[in-house]
Design a protein around this motif. Structure first.
Motif, short mmCIF file in Angstrom:
data_model
loop_
_atom_site.label_atom_id
_atom_site.label_comp_id
_atom_site.label_asym_id
_atom_site.label_seq_id
_atom_site.Cartn_x
_atom_site.Cartn_y
_atom_site.Cartn_z
N ALA A 1 0.81 -1.22 0.00
CA ALA A 1 0.00 0.00 0.00
C ALA A 1 0.84 1.27 0.00
CB ALA A 1 -0.93 0.00 1.22
N SER A 2 2.15 1.14 0.16
CA SER A 2 3.03 2.31 0.23
C SER A 2 3.38 2.80 -1.18
CB SER A 2 4.32 1.94 0.97
OG SER A 2 5.12 1.09 0.15
N PRO A 3 3.87 4.04 -1.31
CA PRO A 3 4.34 4.52 -2.62
C PRO A 3 5.43 3.63 -3.20
CG PRO A 3 4.08 6.36 -1.11
CD PRO A 3 3.90 5.12 -0.29
N TRP A 4 6.32 3.12 -2.33
CA TRP A 4 7.37 2.22 -2.82
C TRP A 4 6.76 0.95 -3.41
CZ3 TRP A 4 9.22 -2.70 -2.18
CH2 TRP A 4 10.52 -2.94 -2.64
N GLY A 5 5.76 0.39 -2.71
CA GLY A 5 5.10 -0.80 -3.20
C GLY A 5 4.39 -0.57 -4.51
N ALA A 6 3.79 0.62 -4.66
CA ALA A 6 3.10 0.95 -5.91
C ALA A 6 4.08 0.98 -7.08
CB ALA A 6 2.39 2.29 -5.78
N ASN A 7 5.30 1.45 -6.83
CA ASN A 7 6.32 1.46 -7.89
C ASN A 7 6.87 0.07 -8.17
OD1 ASN A 7 6.22 4.24 -8.36
ND2 ASN A 7 7.66 4.67 -6.71
#
Length: 264
Positions: free
Chosen positions: A165-171
């Protein structure tokens, strides 16, 4: 703000305990055995990956890094010998160094993580579950039993959802953004104690997904079974049709989630 359900010292001790379990498997293994859940690696490659990740995280914490630490700057990133005993000893030492550096830093020490939360606690938790999941990889490859404490298994699911759910995970897993709602995926452990509360609900909406702990009997899809098996399915270490878990409702939705919620 992230709620860490386990004590910081517990995470540090689990890093060494889980890694030592992996090292025991490595010590008695043929290092050329392939790892089916990580097809690019054999047992040697898996062990080196775990040790290198621990040493890199240790350097990040030890230096109080404010940005990404290049791997080339981290010492002792490969075992001195290529035999199983040398690799296992190096792996144990990797975890011990990480636990020591985390202990000296303390939970609230500010350090780069690349995530919304930047403290040593993040690394203690992340490296615990790095070992938990790769222990499953080693056990599967070598045909041995795999078990994990229920509170650790439950936290591993929490942590994976937090990362995704984090921005890093989205990337890292951009295809997960393709999966839109409405729809819900429930995860239910059938063997955990009530105080652990090992039930989750993932809600898919127009703008992505949210998640929470809790039960929803009307979920679009429910993955249910023993907690360790639910964990392995959710991390794609065990197929959903293995017979060890049940998938109720729209099985295709779970397949679509699992196929997209992976890095690389």
């Amino acid at each position: 703000m992230v709620n860490y359900p386990l004590d910081y010292a517990r995470y540090c001790s689990e890093i060494t305990a889980e890694t030592n379990r992996i090292a025991e498997l490595v010590e008695g293994a043929d290092l050329s055995v392939r790892v089916p859940t990580c097809p690019a690696w054999d047992i040697a490659g898996l062990a080196v990956h775990i040790g290198q990740t621990h040493r890199w995280a240790a350097a990040t914490v030890r230096t109080r890094a404010t940005g990404f630490v290049p791997h080339a700057t981290v010492p002792d990133m490969t075992p001195a010998g290529r035999d199983a005993g040398s690799v296992a000893a190096w792996l144990r030492d990797s975890a011990a160094r990480l636990a020591e550096d985390l202990g000296q830093a303390g939970a609230d020490t500010k350090v780069w993580t690349g995530m919304p939360v930047e403290n040593a606690s993040f690394w203690a938790r992340r490296m615990t579950h790095e070992a938990v999941v790769h222990h499953a990889d080693a056990a599967i490859a070598l045909g041995t039993d795999y078990s994990v404490a229920p509170e650790i298994a439950a936290d591993a699911i929490d942590e994976w959802l937090f990362v995704l759910a984090s921005p890093w995970g989205a990337n890292a897993a951009p295809r997960l953004a393709e999966l839109r709602g409405p729809g819900t995926i429930a995860l239910r452990a059938t063997d955990s104690a009530p105080e652990i509360g090992a039930d989750w609900l993932i809600e898919l909406g127009r703008d992505g997904f949210t998640w929470r702990r809790g039960v929803d009997e009307s979920a679009t899809t429910t993955l249910r079974g023993p907690l360790t098996d639910v964990l392995q399915v959710f991390y794609r270490r065990q197929p959903a049709d293995s017979g060890r878990v049940e998938v109720l409702g729209d099985a295709k939705l779970l397949d679509e989630w699992l196929e997209r919620a992976s890095f690389g």
